[in-house]
Design an enzyme around this catalytic site. Structure first.
Site, short mmCIF file in Angstrom:
data_model
loop_
_atom_site.label_atom_id
_atom_site.label_comp_id
_atom_site.label_asym_id
_atom_site.label_seq_id
_atom_site.Cartn_x
_atom_site.Cartn_y
_atom_site.Cartn_z
N ARG A 54 54.71 73.23 41.10
CA ARG A 54 56.04 72.87 41.58
C ARG A 54 57.02 73.81 40.88
NH1 ARG A 54 57.63 72.76 36.86
NH2 ARG A 54 59.62 72.15 37.71
N GLY A 55 58.26 73.74 41.36
CA GLY A 55 59.25 74.68 40.84
C GLY A 55 59.50 75.74 41.89
N ALA A 56 60.73 75.92 42.31
CA ALA A 56 60.99 76.77 43.47
C ALA A 56 60.35 78.16 43.39
CB ALA A 56 62.51 76.87 43.68
N ARG A 97 56.65 72.04 51.56
CA ARG A 97 57.78 71.32 50.93
C ARG A 97 59.06 71.88 51.54
NH1 ARG A 97 58.00 70.50 44.56
NH2 ARG A 97 59.38 68.79 45.12
N GLN A 201 59.46 65.84 34.78
CA GLN A 201 59.24 67.26 34.51
C GLN A 201 59.81 67.65 33.14
OE1 GLN A 201 60.39 66.03 37.42
NE2 GLN A 201 59.83 67.31 39.17
N ASP A 242 66.84 75.05 43.64
CA ASP A 242 65.82 75.12 44.68
C ASP A 242 66.34 75.77 45.94
OD1 ASP A 242 65.12 72.68 42.85
OD2 ASP A 242 63.25 73.30 43.83
N ASN A 252 69.25 71.06 43.62
CA ASN A 252 68.36 71.06 42.47
C ASN A 252 67.84 69.65 42.26
OD1 ASN A 252 67.22 72.74 40.28
ND2 ASN A 252 68.37 71.37 38.94
N LYS A 253 67.00 69.49 41.25
CA LYS A 253 66.37 68.20 41.00
C LYS A 253 67.38 67.05 40.97
CE LYS A 253 63.03 67.62 40.87
NZ LYS A 253 62.30 67.26 42.11
C1 LIG Z 1 62.95 77.26 38.28
S1 LIG Z 1 63.77 76.16 39.29
C2 LIG Z 1 62.66 74.83 39.38
C3 LIG Z 1 63.29 73.68 40.11
O1 LIG Z 1 62.28 73.02 40.88
C4 LIG Z 1 62.21 71.68 40.42
O2 LIG Z 1 61.87 70.78 41.43
P1 LIG Z 1 60.32 70.32 41.58
O3 LIG Z 1 59.80 70.08 40.19
O4 LIG Z 1 60.39 69.08 42.43
O5 LIG Z 1 59.63 71.46 42.29
C5 LIG Z 1 63.59 71.40 39.92
O6 LIG Z 1 64.51 71.21 40.97
C6 LIG Z 1 63.85 72.66 39.15
O7 LIG Z 1 65.17 72.91 38.83
#
Ligand SMILES: CSC[C@H]1O[C@H](OP(=O)(O)O)[C@H](O)[C@@H]1O
Length: 355
Positions: A54-56, A97, A201, A242, A252-253
């Site tokens: 995960r993580g953009a 996603r 996270q 994101d 974002n999250k």
């Molecule tokens: C490097 S930005 C990562 C970004 O992605 C995370 O979401 P997820 O863990 O659901 O993929 C979160 O929004 C982070 O800021």
């Protein structure tokens, strides 16, 4: 745990290994260091949806390697018409996603490469493109780290949300890359990491990255962030992104929007750190950003334990949108944009990426 000290150079969220995509399973960190190997594009898509990775930016890099698997399988099955077959798998990857624009951006890059390939096996060319995309993401993170660190005072106390480190990117990290760069220059006194319910996270992944590198981290409940900011000793809030709309509104999250409001109220700089691959010029403002909603059970329970009574429902949007007006500056590999707006975003995107 035994992970090498310099985490971001040793542990990769995603890697291409001997013809498969190797993912560090982030669902079980930090308790367990386990890798999942994907041999098909469909397995990669399923792993992205399940948040194995995960993580953009990490999702974008993973999708690029998934495209290599798609092309390899398509060429094996239909050497004369592999592009059409591969596009079916790429379409499934696009759907894995909805919010992180890096996913679609990476697949657009790979499709453009596919169009330029001549006769013979295309696999080497697409693999080279995916590796280039991966390397460029890490290079961008290091540039953003340096630019962001220059905005912090020595021995800064910062507050972060979610995970934006090596685990969320091709390596090194975006907002957490700023922490790494600052730690190597002016020093970091403390990283206050929002636990970031419901997926944790921050409590699990950011804390792991920082502890493994010997950097100071204090985990806090998301609800404690406002009180922490009120204490008056936080130099900056550092978050990732994101999807950034053309006017600078940023998805974002979940929890980022409230954090931005609190930072503004307390006069604390609020920095969004993201590569330009996260900017979506086709979306004019934040209202157009698709927000992923995930299973109610992710809120009603945690790590396998259900804590809400049967019959209770849950609302689980996993992103929110912070209006550009609440963002002190956007830090990208092409430069820092104070008070982002549509005009400033266009100027930023017109900048060349420094070599
Ligand atoms: C490097 S930005 C990562 C970004 O992605 C995370 O979401 P997820 O863990 O659901 O993929 C979160 O929004 C982070 O800021």
């Amino acid at each position: 745990m035994g992970v090498d000290a310099v985490l971001y150079d040793k542990v990769r969220a995603v890697a291409w290994r001997d013809g498969v995509v190797r993912l560090l399973d982030q669902r079980v960190l930090p308790a367990t260091l386990r890798y999942e190997e994907c041999a098909t594009a469909a397995e990669v898509a399923a792993a992205i949806t399940a948040m194995v990775v995960r993580g953009a930016p990490a999702i974008g890099v993973t999708a690029a390697y998934g495209a290599v698997l798609a092309v390899s399988e398509a060429y094996r099955r239909a050497p004369t018409d592999w592009r059409a077959a591969a596009r079916v798998d790429l379409a499934a990857l696009r759907e894995s996603r909805p919010t992180a624009v890096n996913l679609g951006w990476a697949l657009d890059v790979m499709e453009r490469v596919m169009e330029t390939i001549g006769a013979g096996s295309p696999v080497a060319a697409v693999l080279a493109a995916a590796r280039r995309l991966h390397d460029e993401d890490i290079a961008a993170n290091r540039r953003m780290g340096a630019l962001g660190a220059a905005l912090l005072p020595p021995q800064a106390r910062v507050l972060t949300h979610c995970n934006t480190g090596a685990l969320a990117t091709g390596g090194y990290g975006t907002a957490l890359g700023v922490v790494r760069a600052a730690a190597a220059t002016g020093g970091i006194r403390m990283v206050y990491a929002d636990e970031t319910r419901p997926w944790l996270q921050g409590a699990r992944l950011t804390a792991w990255e920082l502890v493994e590198e010997g950097l100071p981290v204090t985990v806090l409940a998301d609800g404690a962030a406002a009180a922490r900011l009120r204490a008056g000793d936080i130099a900056a809030v550092l978050v990732g992104a994101d999807r950034i709309a053309a006017n600078g509104d940023t998805a974002n999250k979940i929890g980022t929007y409230g954090l931005a409001i609190s930072a503004r109220h307390h006069g604390v700089p609020f920095y969004v750190v993201a590569p330009v691959s996260t900017i979506d010029v086709a979306t004019p403002d934040g209202h157009g950003i698709p927000i992923e909603e995930r299973a109610e059970g992710e809120v009603l329970g945690c790590q396998g334990l259900t804590h809400s009574p049967a019959g209770a429902r849950a609302w689980n949007p996993v992103f929110d949108v912070t209006p550009a007006a609440l963002i002190t500056a956007l830090i990208t590999e092409r430069g820092v944009l104070p008070s982002p707006d549509a005009e400033g975003m266009a100027r930023l995107l017109a900048q060349p990426t420094p070599v």
